[in-house]
Scaffold this motif. Structure first.
Motif, PDB file in Angstrom:
ATOM      1  N   ALA A 205      -2.239  -8.451   6.030  1.00 48.59           N
ATOM      2  CA  ALA A 205      -1.365  -9.633   6.017  1.00 48.59           C
ATOM      3  C   ALA A 205      -0.019  -9.321   6.670  1.00 48.59           C
ATOM      4  CB  ALA A 205      -1.169 -10.101   4.585  1.00 48.59           C
ATOM      5  N   LEU A 206       0.462  -8.110   6.502  1.00 43.27           N
ATOM      6  CA  LEU A 206       1.779  -7.756   7.048  1.00 43.27           C
ATOM      7  C   LEU A 206       1.679  -7.224   8.473  1.00 43.27           C
ATOM      8  CD1 LEU A 206       3.151  -6.014   3.841  1.00 43.27           C
ATOM      9  CD2 LEU A 206       3.991  -8.135   4.835  1.00 43.27           C
ATOM     10  N   LEU A 207       0.569  -6.518   8.714  1.00 42.40           N
ATOM     11  CA  LEU A 207       0.419  -5.830   9.995  1.00 42.40           C
ATOM     12  C   LEU A 207      -0.149  -6.754  11.077  1.00 42.40           C
ATOM     13  CD1 LEU A 207       0.885  -2.916  10.848  1.00 42.40           C
ATOM     14  CD2 LEU A 207      -1.417  -2.352  10.049  1.00 42.40           C
ATOM     15  N   GLY A 208      -0.924  -7.741  10.646  1.00 41.20           N
ATOM     16  CA  GLY A 208      -1.528  -8.664  11.612  1.00 41.20           C
ATOM     17  C   GLY A 208      -2.892  -8.196  12.088  1.00 41.20           C
ATOM     18  N   VAL A 209      -3.202  -6.921  11.903  1.00 44.68           N
ATOM     19  CA  VAL A 209      -4.540  -6.407  12.213  1.00 44.68           C
ATOM     20  C   VAL A 209      -5.035  -5.651  10.981  1.00 44.68           C
ATOM     21  CG1 VAL A 209      -4.098  -6.150  14.692  1.00 44.68           C
ATOM     22  CG2 VAL A 209      -3.668  -4.225  13.174  1.00 44.68           C
ATOM     23  N   ARG A 210      -6.345  -5.506  10.852  1.00 42.79           N
ATOM     24  CA  ARG A 210      -6.864  -4.866   9.636  1.00 42.79           C
ATOM     25  C   ARG A 210      -6.946  -3.355   9.820  1.00 42.79           C
ATOM     26  NH1 ARG A 210      -9.223  -6.220   5.057  1.00 42.79           N
ATOM     27  NH2 ARG A 210     -10.581  -4.659   4.098  1.00 42.79           N
ATOM     28  N   PRO A 211      -6.212  -2.596   8.992  1.00 39.87           N
ATOM     29  CA  PRO A 211      -6.352  -1.135   9.084  1.00 39.87           C
ATOM     30  C   PRO A 211      -7.626  -0.704   8.366  1.00 39.87           C
ATOM     31  CG  PRO A 211      -4.773  -1.696   7.366  1.00 39.87           C
ATOM     32  CD  PRO A 211      -5.253  -3.004   7.962  1.00 39.87           C
ATOM     33  N   PRO A 212      -8.133   0.499   8.655  1.00 40.16           N
ATOM     34  CA  PRO A 212      -9.400   0.912   8.040  1.00 40.16           C
ATOM     35  C   PRO A 212      -9.255   1.360   6.580  1.00 40.16           C
ATOM     36  CG  PRO A 212      -8.589   2.605   9.527  1.00 40.16           C
ATOM     37  CD  PRO A 212      -7.647   1.461   9.638  1.00 40.16           C
ATOM     38  N   GLY A 213      -8.060   1.415   6.051  1.00 38.59           N
ATOM     39  CA  GLY A 213      -7.910   1.869   4.671  1.00 38.59           C
ATOM     40  C   GLY A 213      -6.515   1.574   4.151  1.00 38.59           C
ATOM     41  N   ALA A 214      -6.212   2.204   3.007  1.00 31.60           N
ATOM     42  CA  ALA A 214      -4.922   1.971   2.350  1.00 31.60           C
ATOM     43  C   ALA A 214      -3.835   2.851   2.967  1.00 31.60           C
ATOM     44  CB  ALA A 214      -5.057   2.287   0.867  1.00 31.60           C
ATOM     45  N   GLY A 215      -2.631   2.620   2.552  1.00 29.08           N
ATOM     46  CA  GLY A 215      -1.527   3.445   3.045  1.00 29.08           C
ATOM     47  C   GLY A 215      -0.197   2.961   2.522  1.00 29.08           C
ATOM     48  N   TYR A 216       0.870   3.420   3.182  1.00 23.96           N
ATOM     49  CA  TYR A 216       2.230   3.064   2.763  1.00 23.96           C
ATOM     50  C   TYR A 216       2.811   2.021   3.709  1.00 23.96           C
ATOM     51  CZ  TYR A 216       1.778   7.508   0.335  1.00 23.96           C
ATOM     52  OH  TYR A 216       1.334   8.521  -0.462  1.00 23.96           O
ATOM     53  N   TRP A 217       3.433   1.031   3.138  1.00 25.48           N
ATOM     54  CA  TRP A 217       4.154   0.026   3.918  1.00 25.48           C
ATOM     55  C   TRP A 217       5.653   0.325   3.764  1.00 25.48           C
ATOM     56  CZ3 TRP A 217       4.278  -3.343   7.620  1.00 25.48           C
ATOM     57  CH2 TRP A 217       5.271  -4.332   7.657  1.00 25.48           C
ATOM     58  N   TYR A 218       6.321   0.547   4.903  1.00 20.25           N
ATOM     59  CA  TYR A 218       7.766   0.807   4.891  1.00 20.25           C
ATOM     60  C   TYR A 218       8.470  -0.437   5.434  1.00 20.25           C
ATOM     61  CZ  TYR A 218       6.418   5.708   4.468  1.00 20.25           C
ATOM     62  OH  TYR A 218       5.884   6.892   4.033  1.00 20.25           O
ATOM     63  N   PRO A 219       9.030  -1.267   4.554  1.00 15.95           N
ATOM     64  CA  PRO A 219       9.566  -2.544   5.033  1.00 15.95           C
ATOM     65  C   PRO A 219      10.783  -2.407   5.945  1.00 15.95           C
ATOM     66  CG  PRO A 219       9.953  -2.271   2.665  1.00 15.95           C
ATOM     67  CD  PRO A 219       9.103  -1.125   3.089  1.00 15.95           C
ATOM     68  N   GLY A 220      11.548  -1.315   5.811  1.00 15.37           N
ATOM     69  CA  GLY A 220      12.780  -1.192   6.604  1.00 15.37           C
ATOM     70  C   GLY A 220      12.573  -0.504   7.945  1.00 15.37           C
ATOM     71  N   SER A 221      11.338  -0.101   8.211  1.00 17.22           N
ATOM     72  CA  SER A 221      11.074   0.682   9.425  1.00 17.22           C
ATOM     73  C   SER A 221      10.731  -0.238  10.604  1.00 17.22           C
ATOM     74  CB  SER A 221       9.937   1.654   9.086  1.00 17.22           C
ATOM     75  OG  SER A 221       9.312   2.101  10.226  1.00 17.22           O
ATOM     76  N   GLY A 222      10.300   0.346  11.686  1.00 14.12           N
ATOM     77  CA  GLY A 222       9.954  -0.450  12.863  1.00 14.12           C
ATOM     78  C   GLY A 222       9.876   0.455  14.074  1.00 14.12           C
ATOM     79  N   TRP A 223      10.147  -0.095  15.244  1.00 18.41           N
ATOM     80  CA  TRP A 223      10.088   0.706  16.484  1.00 18.41           C
ATOM     81  C   TRP A 223      11.364   0.499  17.288  1.00 18.41           C
ATOM     82  CZ3 TRP A 223      10.449  -1.572  21.320  1.00 18.41           C
ATOM     83  CH2 TRP A 223      10.273  -2.964  21.370  1.00 18.41           C
ATOM     84  N   LEU A 224      11.643   1.450  18.164  1.00 19.49           N
ATOM     85  CA  LEU A 224      12.805   1.330  19.061  1.00 19.49           C
ATOM     86  C   LEU A 224      12.456   1.842  20.439  1.00 19.49           C
ATOM     87  CD1 LEU A 224      14.574   2.178  16.120  1.00 19.49           C
ATOM     88  CD2 LEU A 224      16.114   1.065  17.716  1.00 19.49           C
TER      89      LEU A 224
ATOM     90  N   LEU B 142      11.935   0.849  -0.461  1.00 22.83           N
ATOM     91  CA  LEU B 142      11.673   2.068   0.291  1.00 22.83           C
ATOM     92  C   LEU B 142      10.244   2.038   0.849  1.00 22.83           C
ATOM     93  CD1 LEU B 142      12.195   5.015   1.116  1.00 22.83           C
ATOM     94  CD2 LEU B 142      11.491   5.678  -1.191  1.00 22.83           C
ATOM     95  N   ALA B 143       9.283   1.886  -0.026  1.00 27.08           N
ATOM     96  CA  ALA B 143       7.881   1.878   0.410  1.00 27.08           C
ATOM     97  C   ALA B 143       7.018   1.298  -0.698  1.00 27.08           C
ATOM     98  CB  ALA B 143       7.421   3.300   0.722  1.00 27.08           C
ATOM     99  N   VAL B 144       5.872   0.746  -0.289  1.00 22.86           N
ATOM    100  CA  VAL B 144       4.887   0.282  -1.261  1.00 22.86           C
ATOM    101  C   VAL B 144       3.511   0.743  -0.812  1.00 22.86           C
ATOM    102  CG1 VAL B 144       5.299  -1.782  -2.680  1.00 22.86           C
ATOM    103  CG2 VAL B 144       5.482  -1.983  -0.251  1.00 22.86           C
ATOM    104  N   VAL B 145       2.666   1.013  -1.794  1.00 14.54           N
ATOM    105  CA  VAL B 145       1.279   1.361  -1.470  1.00 14.54           C
ATOM    106  C   VAL B 145       0.511   0.055  -1.307  1.00 14.54           C
ATOM    107  CG1 VAL B 145      -0.828   2.412  -2.384  1.00 14.54           C
ATOM    108  CG2 VAL B 145       1.376   3.576  -2.650  1.00 14.54           C
ATOM    109  N   LEU B 146      -0.206  -0.070  -0.177  1.00 16.40           N
ATOM    110  CA  LEU B 146      -0.981  -1.297   0.063  1.00 16.40           C
ATOM    111  C   LEU B 146      -2.431  -0.945   0.368  1.00 16.40           C
ATOM    112  CD1 LEU B 146       1.261  -3.479   2.437  1.00 16.40           C
ATOM    113  CD2 LEU B 146       1.059  -3.622  -0.046  1.00 16.40           C
ATOM    114  N   GLN B 147      -3.340  -1.742  -0.188  1.00 15.04           N
ATOM    115  CA  GLN B 147      -4.745  -1.649   0.213  1.00 15.04           C
ATOM    116  C   GLN B 147      -4.906  -2.378   1.550  1.00 15.04           C
ATOM    117  OE1 GLN B 147      -6.741   0.397  -1.457  1.00 15.04           O
ATOM    118  NE2 GLN B 147      -4.975   0.758  -2.792  1.00 15.04           N
ATOM    119  N   ALA B 148      -6.054  -2.182   2.187  1.00 13.22           N
ATOM    120  CA  ALA B 148      -6.232  -2.700   3.554  1.00 13.22           C
ATOM    121  C   ALA B 148      -5.981  -4.210   3.661  1.00 13.22           C
ATOM    122  CB  ALA B 148      -7.630  -2.344   4.049  1.00 13.22           C
ATOM    123  N   ASP B 149      -6.454  -4.974   2.663  1.00 13.91           N
ATOM    124  CA  ASP B 149      -6.292  -6.444   2.750  1.00 13.91           C
ATOM    125  C   ASP B 149      -4.826  -6.839   2.800  1.00 13.91           C
ATOM    126  OD1 ASP B 149      -8.917  -6.903   2.714  1.00 13.91           O
ATOM    127  OD2 ASP B 149      -9.055  -7.359   0.550  1.00 13.91           O
ATOM    128  N   ALA B 150      -4.064  -6.247   1.871  1.00 12.73           N
ATOM    129  CA  ALA B 150      -2.636  -6.592   1.797  1.00 12.73           C
ATOM    130  C   ALA B 150      -1.914  -6.097   3.046  1.00 12.73           C
ATOM    131  CB  ALA B 150      -2.020  -5.968   0.546  1.00 12.73           C
TER     132      ALA B 150
END
Ligand code: FAD
Ligand code: SAM
Length: 668
Positions: A393-412, A382-390
């Protein structure tokens, strides 16, 4: 079940011990999931033949057959029923399988258990592909191109059955499979037999592996004719039977304003006004049930709020349950599964029409992150809490802080989605009809253009965004328009690294056709449709604040050269969609007038709803998430089928909620 304000946790998974032969044994109950002699043959004997399915399905005239099960376990009964149903010649009735499970198996345990049945492997694989997370509540899975619906209610049967029973008969055959009564009394209670009887359609049958005397007597008292049959293997006897008399009305624990006084009349055609995300998903949900749909729009398909280049599949996490959070989580799950299927089938093209590449949502509240990190530990899909470094790695750009990673989501790309949905059989699209109104004639609803009927049908669903409140009988709906502007920025060196959708105070997704659609402004009480330079600047500034490494590039963009789009979100005061049958306002005000004096007073009267008139709107900023499940809510109600949500959530979406709330607050 009303969970409002209770702490949110994923459901508890089954803890499994494995026998030397590889059979699953429940650690919670100390019992086997199926016979260790031959589980497959036992299921066929007890449940499928116990309900006489091989014979009944040969002669079926109804268009949907519904099986209800207590205890999904490893899904063996389901897979065997699916396999038997698949052997029926076409056209076959649709199959609806509703199962209630308090302790779902984790995916890896499911996989291990189902590996015992190589003959079921093609079906097991499909089930495992859409196996839901440990998210509390209801999960609707759609299989076999829409002909098979699997509803999994991750709930205690004692909560789920009475909740369902309030909707009346919907089940044709029951599988009672909740471990031996001596090991699990909770599954074998008189109240559950009563709910089963209320839920049973005429001619409904049941079957169970047990022959316990109290089970036999309980079922008889609830209205079932019970017979003993030969048990499987070493078990001498089992029970089977049919409903002998209609179940009793369960009575009301709360004012049943959401239940209709008169059941919906069956219909084989429907009109839908508005061809945005709400209209197109509703058209697809009705068409898959065999209802032929005429979908009409004033302008072009997806020409209004649903016309953006890119939208994100958002959801909302919270440490407490609320209708808003529960609906947001259940609906994102359903939407993501639909889009996954559409990409897999080629209805949607990866990269062009969207991508389920995951999304990252920045979250500044560290306390909330810490609490949810612990709670999400058992639901990483469903979701995982990720710090900026992690996250980088998934986002390809560095976010300024932590947050939630939703693996099943995306854009349409919402217009591509709308187009793909209406290309399904059974839907006729009429674009550029001009502004339509509704009328009635010859016992049908009519879509009128300057007094002339363009189409008619016994049912109509108004999916007209904020204009829904312009239709007769809907003027009182508290809808508001929220202006939003997106900006299309060209791809640049750094932006090519973006691998997933990134939500900050705005959003950005990987590029589509060489540009990113970023957004969006959020402005109440604005009606102008022209693009504004200041709004482009606002979108760029928000992105620069979230990705300071792009700042120089973003500042260099010539605002005058930017394209973009203006749209109007439609929102309700509680930010939940507005979906369901349209109440007869005057009748509601009379029937429930007593709520003005005492809001807690239970009034034992069902609601009076306008025959054949439904509404589906107020998807706010989350139409990509909410519309597919809401379409199922409507289609299930229209066809008197099991709903995909608890009654509490259905009430939270119902248009009539505003009348009841206003009465209770003495505002009308
Ligand atoms: C700027 C912006 C950004 C957004 N970003 C996202 C996002 O990232 N993710 C997300 O999930 N959601 C997003 N949304 C929200 C999402 O776009 C909406 O929730 C969704 O499009 C609503 O769909 P709808 O079908 O209810 O409304 P609409 O798409 O507005 O469709 C209503 C249709 O009804 C038609 N109509 C109205 N009146 C009549 C009439 N009288 N006769 C005939 N036809 C009529 C209209 O022409 C229109 O086509 C965004 C919205 C905006 C404005
Ligand atoms: C014998 S197993 C079901 C086997 C299953 N039908 C199959 O085909 O594999 C019984 C199931 O009932 C579930 N269960 C037990 N008590 C429950 C309750 N109170 N509410 C819902 N499910 C319950 C258990 O978690 C277990 O998965």
């Amino acid at each position: 079940m009303n969970r409002d304000n209770q702490p949110w946790w994923p459901v508890t998974a089954a803890t499994i011990d494995w026998s030397d032969d590889g059979d699953p044994i429940s650690n919670q109950f100390g019992d086997v999931y199926y016979s260790r002699e031959n589980g497959l043959a036992e299921s066929e004997h007890v449940f499928l033949r116990g309900n006489d399915l091989p014979r009944r399905w040969q002669n079926l005239t109804q268009d949907t057959f519904c099986i209800g099960e207590t205890g999904f376990g490893t899904g063996l009964n389901f897979l065997l029923s699916w396999q038997l149903w698949r052997q029926l010649p076409q056209p076959r009735p649709r199959l609806h399988y509703l199962s209630i499970e308090k302790f779902p198996l984790r995916r890896e345990d499911m996989q291990r258990a189902l590996a015992s049945w190589p003959e079921l492997a093609p079906l097991s694989r499909q089930l495992l592909l859409c196996w839901p997370d440990l998210l509390p509540g209801q999960h609707r899975l759609i299989l076999e191109g829409g002909q098979l619906t699997l509803d999994l209610w991750w709930e205690d049967v004692g909560d789920a059955l009475p909740d369902l029973a309030s909707h009346g008969p919907m089940i044709d055959a029951w599988y009672l499979d909740g471990f031996a009564p001596a090991r699990n009394e909770s599954m074998w209670q008189p109240a559950l037999y009563d709910a089963m009887a209320t839920l049973s359609r005429p001619g409904a049958s049941f079957a169970t592996f047990t022959a316990a005397g109290h089970v036999r007597r309980g079922l008889q008292e609830a209205g079932f004719k019970v017979e003993k049959a030969a048990g499987f293997g070493r078990k001498r006897e089992c029970l089977r039977g049919t409903l002998a008399r209609p179940g009793i009305d369960p009575g009301y624990r709360q004012t049943p304003w959401d239940l209709d006084q008169s059941p919906p009349s069956p219909a084989d055609s429907a009109l839908i006004i508005g061809a945005g995300l709400a209209g197109c998903t509703t058209a697809a949900a009705l068409a898959r049930r065999g209802i032929s749909v005429t979908l009409l729009d004033a302008g072009e398909l997806a020409g209004a709020a649903s016309g953006n280049e890119q939208g994100i599949l958002y959801t909302r996490l919270s440490k407490r349950h609320s209708a808003l959070t529960d609906f947001a989580l259940q609906s994102v799950h359903f939407a993501a599964a639909l889009y996954r299927q559409m990409f897999a089938s080629g209805e949607l093209r990866r990269g062009e029409d969207g991508e389920l590449c995951g999304s990252f949502q920045l979250q500044a509240n560290e306390d909330e992150l810490a609490i949810l990190e612990e709670r999400l530990a058992t639901a990483p899909e469903l979701a995982v809490v990720l710090q900026a470094d992690a996250a980088q790695a998934l986002l390809g750009v560095r976010p300024p802080g932590a947050g939630y990673w939703y693996p099943g989501s995306g854009w349409l790309n919402p217009p591509s989605l709308c187009r793909a949905l209406v290309e399904r059989p059974g839907i006729t699209l009429l674009e550029n009809c001009g502004e339509l109104s509704l009328g009635q004639g010859r016992g049908q609803w009519q879509a009128l253009r300057e007094g002339k009927a363009l189409a008619e049908a016994p049912l109509v669903i108004v999916c007209a965004g904020v204009s829904a409140a312009g239709f007769p009988g809907l003027e009182w709906l508290p809808l508001q328009a929220i202006r939003g502007q997106t900006s299309h920025i060209p791809c640049h060196g750094g932006s090519a690294d973006l691998k997933a959708a990134f939500c900050h105070e705005g959003y950005i997704a990987p590029a589509r056709n060489g540009s990113h659609c970023i957004g969006a402004t959020f402005e109440l009480r604005a009606t102008d449709t022209a693009l504004r330079g200041a709004d482009h600047r606002h979108n760029l500034d928000k992105l620069a604040a979230a990705l300071p490494q792009w700042q120089a590039h973003l500042e260099a963009i010539d605002i005058e050269s930017l394209s973009g789009r203006v749209g109007f979100r439609c929102a309700s005061p509680d930010y939940l969609p507005v979906a369901g049958p349209v109440p007869d306002r005057e009748s509601f005000l009379q029937t429930y007038a007593g709520l003005r004096k005492n809001a807690r007073h239970t009034i034992f009267a069902r609601g009076n709803y306008m025959q054949g008139l439904y509404v589906n709107t107020a998807h706010g900023s989350r139409g990509l998430t909410s519309t597919p499940l809401v379409a199922e809510v409507l289609a299930s109600r229209i066809c008197a089928q099991a709903p995909p949500l608890s009654r509490e959530l259905l009430r939270a979406l119902s248009p009539a909620r505003f009348l009841v709330r206003d009465l209770a607050r003495n505002r009308i």
